[in-house]
Design a protein around this motif. Structure first.
Motif, PDB file in Angstrom:
ATOM      1  N   PHE A   1      -8.414  17.232   5.272  1.00 52.62           N
ATOM      2  CA  PHE A   1      -7.786  18.106   6.269  1.00 52.62           C
ATOM      3  C   PHE A   1      -7.699  17.403   7.620  1.00 52.62           C
ATOM      4  CE2 PHE A   1      -8.233  21.169   9.737  1.00 52.62           C
ATOM      5  CZ  PHE A   1      -7.076  21.919   9.553  1.00 52.62           C
ATOM      6  N   ALA A   2      -8.814  16.734   8.012  1.00 55.79           N
ATOM      7  CA  ALA A   2      -8.839  16.045   9.304  1.00 55.79           C
ATOM      8  C   ALA A   2      -7.798  14.937   9.357  1.00 55.79           C
ATOM      9  CB  ALA A   2     -10.233  15.467   9.562  1.00 55.79           C
ATOM     10  N   TRP A   3      -7.621  14.222   8.221  1.00 52.94           N
ATOM     11  CA  TRP A   3      -6.631  13.150   8.235  1.00 52.94           C
ATOM     12  C   TRP A   3      -5.208  13.698   8.217  1.00 52.94           C
ATOM     13  CZ3 TRP A   3      -5.571   8.822  10.005  1.00 52.94           C
ATOM     14  CH2 TRP A   3      -4.466   8.109   9.560  1.00 52.94           C
ATOM     15  N   TYR A   4      -4.993  14.814   7.507  1.00 53.72           N
ATOM     16  CA  TYR A   4      -3.644  15.384   7.475  1.00 53.72           C
ATOM     17  C   TYR A   4      -3.212  15.860   8.853  1.00 53.72           C
ATOM     18  CZ  TYR A   4       0.335  18.338   6.602  1.00 53.72           C
ATOM     19  OH  TYR A   4       1.577  18.887   6.664  1.00 53.72           O
ATOM     20  N   VAL A   5      -4.151  16.322   9.662  1.00 59.14           N
ATOM     21  CA  VAL A   5      -3.806  16.799  11.006  1.00 59.14           C
ATOM     22  C   VAL A   5      -3.227  15.665  11.848  1.00 59.14           C
ATOM     23  CG1 VAL A   5      -4.811  17.663  13.166  1.00 59.14           C
ATOM     24  CG2 VAL A   5      -5.439  18.695  11.000  1.00 59.14           C
ATOM     25  N   VAL A   6      -3.688  14.432  11.611  1.00 54.21           N
ATOM     26  CA  VAL A   6      -3.225  13.296  12.438  1.00 54.21           C
ATOM     27  C   VAL A   6      -1.733  13.033  12.238  1.00 54.21           C
ATOM     28  CG1 VAL A   6      -3.535  10.840  12.939  1.00 54.21           C
ATOM     29  CG2 VAL A   6      -5.514  12.282  12.492  1.00 54.21           C
TER      30      VAL A   6
ATOM     31  N   ALA B   1     -15.054  15.997   1.099  1.00 56.47           N
ATOM     32  CA  ALA B   1     -13.694  15.535   0.794  1.00 56.47           C
ATOM     33  C   ALA B   1     -12.651  16.473   1.385  1.00 56.47           C
ATOM     34  CB  ALA B   1     -13.506  15.425  -0.712  1.00 56.47           C
ATOM     35  N   LEU B   2     -12.915  17.779   1.333  1.00 55.91           N
ATOM     36  CA  LEU B   2     -11.986  18.765   1.891  1.00 55.91           C
ATOM     37  C   LEU B   2     -11.851  18.599   3.398  1.00 55.91           C
ATOM     38  CD1 LEU B   2     -10.261  21.357   1.442  1.00 55.91           C
ATOM     39  CD2 LEU B   2     -12.342  22.653   1.910  1.00 55.91           C
TER      40      LEU B   2
ATOM     41  N   LEU C   1       1.256   6.108   6.674  1.00 61.12           N
ATOM     42  CA  LEU C   1      -0.169   6.391   6.567  1.00 61.12           C
ATOM     43  C   LEU C   1      -0.394   7.850   6.189  1.00 61.12           C
ATOM     44  CD1 LEU C   1      -1.401   4.450   9.731  1.00 61.12           C
ATOM     45  CD2 LEU C   1      -1.432   3.686   7.365  1.00 61.12           C
ATOM     46  N   ASP C   2       0.664   8.493   5.724  1.00 61.91           N
ATOM     47  CA  ASP C   2       0.618   9.902   5.345  1.00 61.91           C
ATOM     48  C   ASP C   2       0.703  10.008   3.824  1.00 61.91           C
ATOM     49  OD1 ASP C   2       0.807  12.597   5.087  1.00 61.91           O
ATOM     50  OD2 ASP C   2       2.642  12.844   6.254  1.00 61.91           O
TER      51      ASP C   2
END
Length: 204
Positions: free
Chosen positions: A40-45, A35-36, A86-87
Protein backbone atom coordinates in the motif's frame (compact mmCIF):
# COMPACT_ATOMS: atom_id res chain seq x y z
CA UNK A 1 -13.91 -33.15 -0.14
CA UNK A 2 -15.47 -29.69 -0.50
CA UNK A 3 -16.71 -29.63 3.11
CA UNK A 4 -13.32 -30.73 4.44
CA UNK A 5 -11.58 -28.02 2.43
CA UNK A 6 -13.92 -25.35 3.84
CA UNK A 7 -13.30 -26.58 7.38
CA UNK A 8 -9.52 -26.52 6.89
CA UNK A 9 -9.61 -22.98 5.46
CA UNK A 10 -11.88 -21.75 8.25
CA UNK A 11 -9.62 -23.27 10.87
CA UNK A 12 -6.53 -21.74 9.24
CA UNK A 13 -8.11 -18.29 9.32
CA UNK A 14 -9.07 -18.48 13.00
CA UNK A 15 -6.28 -20.50 14.55
CA UNK A 16 -3.80 -18.71 16.79
CA UNK A 17 -0.27 -19.00 15.51
CA UNK A 18 2.56 -18.50 17.96
CA UNK A 19 6.24 -18.25 17.14
CA UNK A 20 8.65 -20.14 19.41
CA UNK A 21 10.55 -17.99 21.92
CA UNK A 22 13.84 -16.76 20.52
CA UNK A 23 12.81 -17.66 16.97
CA UNK A 24 13.32 -15.07 14.23
CA UNK A 25 10.37 -16.40 12.25
CA UNK A 26 7.27 -14.27 12.10
CA UNK A 27 3.77 -15.62 11.94
CA UNK A 28 1.83 -15.79 8.69
CA UNK A 29 -0.61 -13.12 9.85
CA UNK A 30 2.23 -10.72 10.71
CA UNK A 31 3.90 -11.39 7.36
CA UNK A 32 0.61 -10.71 5.56
CA UNK A 33 0.19 -7.47 7.51
CA UNK A 34 3.74 -6.31 6.73
CA UNK A 35 3.32 -7.17 3.02
CA UNK A 36 -0.03 -5.35 2.93
CA UNK A 37 1.38 -2.18 4.51
CA UNK A 38 4.46 -2.19 2.26
CA UNK A 39 2.49 -2.73 -0.95
CA UNK A 40 0.00 0.00 0.00
CA UNK A 41 2.81 2.41 0.94
CA UNK A 42 4.58 1.81 -2.36
CA UNK A 43 1.39 2.15 -4.41
CA UNK A 44 0.77 5.58 -2.88
CA UNK A 45 4.09 6.82 -4.32
CA UNK A 46 3.45 6.27 -8.10
CA UNK A 47 -0.32 6.27 -7.76
CA UNK A 48 -0.77 9.52 -5.85
CA UNK A 49 2.39 11.34 -4.73
CA UNK A 50 4.57 11.01 -7.84
CA UNK A 51 2.60 9.67 -10.89
CA UNK A 52 5.61 10.26 -13.18
CA UNK A 53 7.07 7.00 -11.82
CA UNK A 54 4.37 5.12 -13.74
CA UNK A 55 6.27 5.83 -16.97
CA UNK A 56 9.82 7.18 -16.97
CA UNK A 57 10.59 8.10 -20.58
CA UNK A 58 14.22 9.17 -20.82
CA UNK A 59 14.01 9.37 -24.64
CA UNK A 60 11.43 12.16 -24.29
CA UNK A 61 13.66 13.98 -21.80
CA UNK A 62 16.72 13.86 -24.07
CA UNK A 63 14.85 14.82 -27.27
CA UNK A 64 12.20 17.04 -25.71
CA UNK A 65 11.50 19.02 -28.91
CA UNK A 66 11.23 16.09 -31.31
CA UNK A 67 7.72 14.88 -32.14
CA UNK A 68 9.05 11.56 -33.44
CA UNK A 69 11.00 10.99 -30.21
CA UNK A 70 7.83 11.63 -28.20
CA UNK A 71 5.92 9.15 -30.37
CA UNK A 72 8.62 6.51 -29.97
CA UNK A 73 9.64 7.06 -26.35
CA UNK A 74 6.53 8.10 -24.46
CA UNK A 75 5.13 5.34 -22.31
CA UNK A 76 1.78 7.11 -22.00
CA UNK A 77 1.15 8.54 -25.49
CA UNK A 78 3.59 6.59 -27.66
CA UNK A 79 5.33 3.26 -28.21
CA UNK A 80 7.31 3.38 -24.97
CA UNK A 81 10.74 2.54 -26.44
CA UNK A 82 13.32 2.94 -23.67
CA UNK A 83 10.64 3.79 -21.11
CA UNK A 84 10.49 1.93 -17.82
CA UNK A 85 8.24 1.95 -14.79
CA UNK A 86 8.43 1.57 -11.03
CA UNK A 87 4.70 0.93 -10.76
CA UNK A 88 3.74 -2.76 -10.49
CA UNK A 89 0.22 -2.12 -11.76
CA UNK A 90 1.72 -0.79 -15.02
CA UNK A 91 3.96 -3.86 -15.34
CA UNK A 92 1.09 -6.30 -14.94
CA UNK A 93 -1.57 -4.34 -16.86
CA UNK A 94 -0.58 -5.49 -20.37
CA UNK A 95 1.23 -8.79 -19.86
CA UNK A 96 -0.77 -9.86 -16.78
CA UNK A 97 0.97 -10.58 -13.53
CA UNK A 98 3.89 -13.01 -13.92
CA UNK A 99 3.19 -14.10 -10.35
CA UNK A 100 -0.17 -15.67 -11.21
CA UNK A 101 0.09 -16.70 -14.88
CA UNK A 102 2.39 -19.44 -16.23
CA UNK A 103 5.48 -18.43 -18.19
CA UNK A 104 4.26 -19.79 -21.55
CA UNK A 105 1.10 -17.65 -21.29
CA UNK A 106 3.08 -14.49 -20.45
CA UNK A 107 5.57 -15.24 -23.26
CA UNK A 108 2.73 -15.78 -25.73
CA UNK A 109 1.12 -12.47 -24.79
CA UNK A 110 4.50 -10.70 -25.00
CA UNK A 111 5.16 -11.97 -28.54
CA UNK A 112 1.75 -10.76 -29.71
CA UNK A 113 2.22 -7.45 -27.87
CA UNK A 114 5.68 -6.96 -29.44
CA UNK A 115 4.47 -7.78 -32.97
CA UNK A 116 1.49 -5.46 -32.64
CA UNK A 117 3.20 -2.50 -30.97
CA UNK A 118 6.65 -2.58 -32.59
CA UNK A 119 5.93 -4.06 -36.02
CA UNK A 120 2.32 -3.55 -37.08
CA UNK A 121 1.67 -0.06 -35.65
CA UNK A 122 4.94 1.57 -36.90
CA UNK A 123 4.50 -0.04 -40.33
CA UNK A 124 0.95 1.27 -40.62
CA UNK A 125 1.88 4.72 -39.32
CA UNK A 126 5.26 5.55 -40.86
CA UNK A 127 5.59 2.92 -43.56
CA UNK A 128 2.15 2.88 -45.18
CA UNK A 129 0.57 6.06 -43.74
CA UNK A 130 -2.59 3.94 -43.55
CA UNK A 131 -5.75 6.08 -43.95
CA UNK A 132 -3.65 9.27 -43.58
CA UNK A 133 -2.40 8.00 -40.21
CA UNK A 134 0.20 10.78 -39.83
CA UNK A 135 -2.58 13.37 -39.68
CA UNK A 136 -3.56 11.98 -36.26
CA UNK A 137 -1.64 11.02 -33.09
CA UNK A 138 -0.09 7.56 -33.17
CA UNK A 139 -1.66 6.73 -29.80
CA UNK A 140 -4.97 8.22 -28.71
CA UNK A 141 -8.47 7.07 -27.77
CA UNK A 142 -10.09 10.29 -29.05
CA UNK A 143 -12.02 10.78 -32.30
CA UNK A 144 -10.76 13.08 -35.05
CA UNK A 145 -11.92 14.92 -38.15
CA UNK A 146 -10.07 14.53 -41.45
CA UNK A 147 -7.88 17.58 -40.69
CA UNK A 148 -6.74 16.18 -37.33
CA UNK A 149 -8.96 18.31 -35.08
CA UNK A 150 -11.21 16.80 -32.43
CA UNK A 151 -14.50 15.35 -33.63
CA UNK A 152 -17.53 16.73 -31.79
CA UNK A 153 -20.01 13.88 -31.37
CA UNK A 154 -22.70 16.31 -30.20
CA UNK A 155 -22.71 17.87 -33.69
CA UNK A 156 -23.91 14.69 -35.39
CA UNK A 157 -26.65 13.56 -33.00
CA UNK A 158 -30.12 14.99 -32.47
CA UNK A 159 -32.15 15.59 -29.31
CA UNK A 160 -33.03 11.87 -29.08
CA UNK A 161 -29.32 11.02 -29.33
CA UNK A 162 -29.81 9.48 -32.77
CA UNK A 163 -27.43 9.88 -35.69
CA UNK A 164 -28.14 12.96 -37.84
CA UNK A 165 -27.10 11.65 -41.27
CA UNK A 166 -27.09 15.11 -42.87
CA UNK A 167 -24.80 16.52 -40.19
CA UNK A 168 -22.56 13.44 -40.45
CA UNK A 169 -22.32 13.85 -44.23
CA UNK A 170 -21.42 17.50 -43.75
CA UNK A 171 -18.73 16.92 -41.11
CA UNK A 172 -17.29 13.79 -42.71
CA UNK A 173 -16.38 10.38 -41.35
CA UNK A 174 -14.92 9.74 -37.92
CA UNK A 175 -11.19 8.99 -37.80
CA UNK A 176 -9.25 7.03 -35.18
CA UNK A 177 -5.58 6.94 -34.25
CA UNK A 178 -3.55 4.11 -35.76
CA UNK A 179 -3.15 2.31 -32.44
CA UNK A 180 -6.83 2.57 -31.56
CA UNK A 181 -8.07 1.52 -35.02
CA UNK A 182 -5.79 -1.53 -35.17
CA UNK A 183 -6.66 -2.46 -31.59
CA UNK A 184 -10.36 -2.40 -32.46
CA UNK A 185 -9.86 -4.47 -35.61
CA UNK A 186 -7.71 -7.09 -33.92
CA UNK A 187 -10.09 -7.29 -30.96
CA UNK A 188 -12.90 -8.29 -33.30
CA UNK A 189 -10.54 -10.72 -35.05
CA UNK A 190 -9.67 -12.23 -31.65
CA UNK A 191 -13.32 -12.98 -30.96
CA UNK A 192 -13.67 -14.72 -34.33
CA UNK A 193 -10.40 -16.60 -33.85
CA UNK A 194 -11.75 -18.44 -30.81
CA UNK A 195 -13.65 -20.69 -33.22
CA UNK A 196 -10.45 -21.44 -35.13
CA UNK A 197 -8.57 -22.03 -31.88
CA UNK A 198 -11.12 -24.55 -30.64
CA UNK A 199 -11.16 -26.28 -34.03
CA UNK A 200 -7.36 -26.62 -34.23
CA UNK A 201 -6.57 -27.53 -30.62
CA UNK A 202 -9.60 -29.58 -29.67
CA UNK A 203 -11.04 -30.77 -32.98
CA UNK A 204 -10.63 -34.37 -34.08
Amino acid sequence: IGTNAILVCTRALHEKEESPKGSRQISRSKFFLVALICSFAWYVVPGYLFPALTSISWVCWVFSKSVTAQQLGSGMKGLGLGAFTLDWSAVSSFLFSPLISPFFATANIFVGYFCFLYVLVPTAYWGMNLYNAKTFPIFSSHLFMSNGSAYQITDIVNQQFQLDTEAYARLGRINLSTFFALSYGLSFATIASTITHVGIFYGK
